[in-house]
Design a protein around this motif. Sequence first.
Motif, PDB file in Angstrom:
ATOM      1  N   MET A   1       0.522  -0.400   0.000  1.00  0.00           N
ATOM      2  CA  MET A   1       0.000   0.000   0.000  1.00  0.00           C
ATOM      3  C   MET A   1       0.942   0.723   0.000  1.00  0.00           C
ATOM      4  SD  MET A   1      -2.077  -2.027   1.649  1.00  0.00           S
ATOM      5  CE  MET A   1      -2.425  -2.303   2.027  1.00  0.00           C
ATOM      6  N   MET A  91      -2.936  -1.942  -6.185  1.00  0.00           N
ATOM      7  CA  MET A  91      -2.107  -2.533  -5.142  1.00  0.00           C
ATOM      8  C   MET A  91      -2.399  -1.884  -3.790  1.00  0.00           C
ATOM      9  SD  MET A  91       2.073  -2.599  -4.967  1.00  0.00           S
ATOM     10  CE  MET A  91       2.150  -0.800  -4.949  1.00  0.00           C
ATOM     11  N   ASN A  92      -2.535  -0.562  -3.795  1.00  0.00           N
ATOM     12  CA  ASN A  92      -2.811   0.143  -2.545  1.00  0.00           C
ATOM     13  C   ASN A  92      -4.213  -0.161  -2.014  1.00  0.00           C
ATOM     14  OD1 ASN A  92      -0.285   1.359  -2.391  1.00  0.00           O
ATOM     15  ND2 ASN A  92      -0.907   3.111  -3.611  1.00  0.00           N
ATOM     16  N   ALA A  94      -5.808  -3.030  -2.400  1.00  0.00           N
ATOM     17  CA  ALA A  94      -5.698  -4.355  -1.789  1.00  0.00           C
ATOM     18  C   ALA A  94      -4.988  -4.278  -0.444  1.00  0.00           C
ATOM     19  CB  ALA A  94      -4.956  -5.307  -2.731  1.00  0.00           C
ATOM     20  N   PHE A  95      -3.945  -3.454  -0.363  1.00  0.00           N
ATOM     21  CA  PHE A  95      -3.195  -3.309   0.887  1.00  0.00           C
ATOM     22  C   PHE A  95      -4.075  -2.712   1.987  1.00  0.00           C
ATOM     23  CE2 PHE A  95      -0.398  -0.678   3.624  1.00  0.00           C
ATOM     24  CZ  PHE A  95       0.317  -1.691   4.225  1.00  0.00           C
ATOM     25  N   TYR A  96      -4.827  -1.677   1.661  1.00  0.00           N
ATOM     26  CA  TYR A  96      -5.693  -1.057   2.670  1.00  0.00           C
ATOM     27  C   TYR A  96      -6.828  -1.981   3.086  1.00  0.00           C
ATOM     28  CZ  TYR A  96      -3.311   3.436   2.473  1.00  0.00           C
ATOM     29  OH  TYR A  96      -2.371   4.426   2.569  1.00  0.00           O
ATOM     30  N   GLU A 111       2.788  -9.259   1.911  1.00  0.00           N
ATOM     31  CA  GLU A 111       2.825  -8.713   0.556  1.00  0.00           C
ATOM     32  C   GLU A 111       4.221  -8.762  -0.069  1.00  0.00           C
ATOM     33  OE1 GLU A 111       1.945  -4.662  -0.191  1.00  0.00           O
ATOM     34  OE2 GLU A 111       3.273  -3.870   1.350  1.00  0.00           O
ATOM     35  N   ALA A 160      -2.294  -7.995  -2.774  1.00  0.00           N
ATOM     36  CA  ALA A 160      -1.402  -6.834  -2.824  1.00  0.00           C
ATOM     37  C   ALA A 160      -0.007  -7.255  -3.287  1.00  0.00           C
ATOM     38  CB  ALA A 160      -1.331  -6.159  -1.456  1.00  0.00           C
ATOM     39  N   TRP A 164       1.870  -6.144  -6.538  1.00  0.00           N
ATOM     40  CA  TRP A 164       3.202  -5.562  -6.411  1.00  0.00           C
ATOM     41  C   TRP A 164       4.140  -6.182  -7.444  1.00  0.00           C
ATOM     42  CZ3 TRP A 164       6.193  -5.293  -1.087  1.00  0.00           C
ATOM     43  CH2 TRP A 164       7.290  -4.423  -1.225  1.00  0.00           C
ATOM     44  N   ALA A 303       2.978  -1.034  -0.809  1.00  0.00           N
ATOM     45  CA  ALA A 303       1.907  -0.160  -0.462  1.00  0.00           C
ATOM     46  C   ALA A 303       2.201   0.591   0.764  1.00  0.00           C
ATOM     47  CB  ALA A 303       0.642  -0.925  -0.318  1.00  0.00           C
TER      48      ALA A 303
END
Length: 303
Positions: A1, A91-92, A94-96, A111, A160, A164, A303
């Motif tokens: 993220m 990607m961000n 999914a990270f959040y 990740e 994520a 990435w 991320a």
Amino acid sequence: MGTSVGVQRQRRAGLPGWSVPLVFIVSGVSLYAGAAIGVRLFDTVEPATVAWLRAAAAGVALLIWRRPWRSRWTRRAVLVASGFGVVTLGMNIAFYEAIARIPLGTAVAIEFLGPIAVAALGSRRARDLLAVALVAAGVFLLAGVSSEAGPGGVGFAVLAGVLWAGYILLGKRVADTGSGMDALAIGTTVSAIALAPILVTRQCVLAPAVFADPRTWLLGVGVGVLSSAVPYALDQVVLRRVGRARFALLLALLPATAAVIGAVALAQRPGAAELAGIGLVMAALSISAGQRDPRVPATDSGA
């Protein structure tokens, strides 16, 4: 993220060698402090919307900083930069979505499957296979043993990591154009504009009042500046001083940095299994760094 930079091999005076890890740690603290602010927003704002706010704020900051309109852009360069930006925002998101469900340190460690896999697939050396084995064992400890790592959060963290990996491969094409940070400024802005109808509309359907709250925009800007603009600038300084190989080694500090931020800012204190898993991922990153930076020029440290 999300720390992206243009890599230059020449070393520049002005940054003492002993201070390089400290500057990198400051960059990592800024990156994950922004993520911690994002977690605070999750009570009222959807995680995907927080990722969009980050992209929008970062896009404005990067446009002001880089002023990419001063260069001549071909249609292909704009398309590649735009695709890069969309993958970055995905990607961000999914990270959040992951850190809304599982601890920050756990999500960051999981990740790293993405860059480790990219590094290993590009090499047949035994050390890279060992790195894959270590990160797989670390992820097992983080996802298979931890009671706090639910399947939804782990799934988003793995997604994520996959994005990435795709981001790294697409980032190579961006680097080949020589546009670097300017491409990131264009891509981040385009992705924020392109996905706004979907992400903003979804938020408006679920809870439109958040956009009338000044706190949403203030914290959103904070996430964008802390998680994007500040780390981008600091990592550029570090990379100019040490180059890719040592920078890759410094990446091993990020899972530990995220775990510390999670413990201090979010009271997410890892247990023995989580600490062991994070340690295995850090060891894998250190091993893979012996070959090359698992990122590419003009890419983000995740991320």
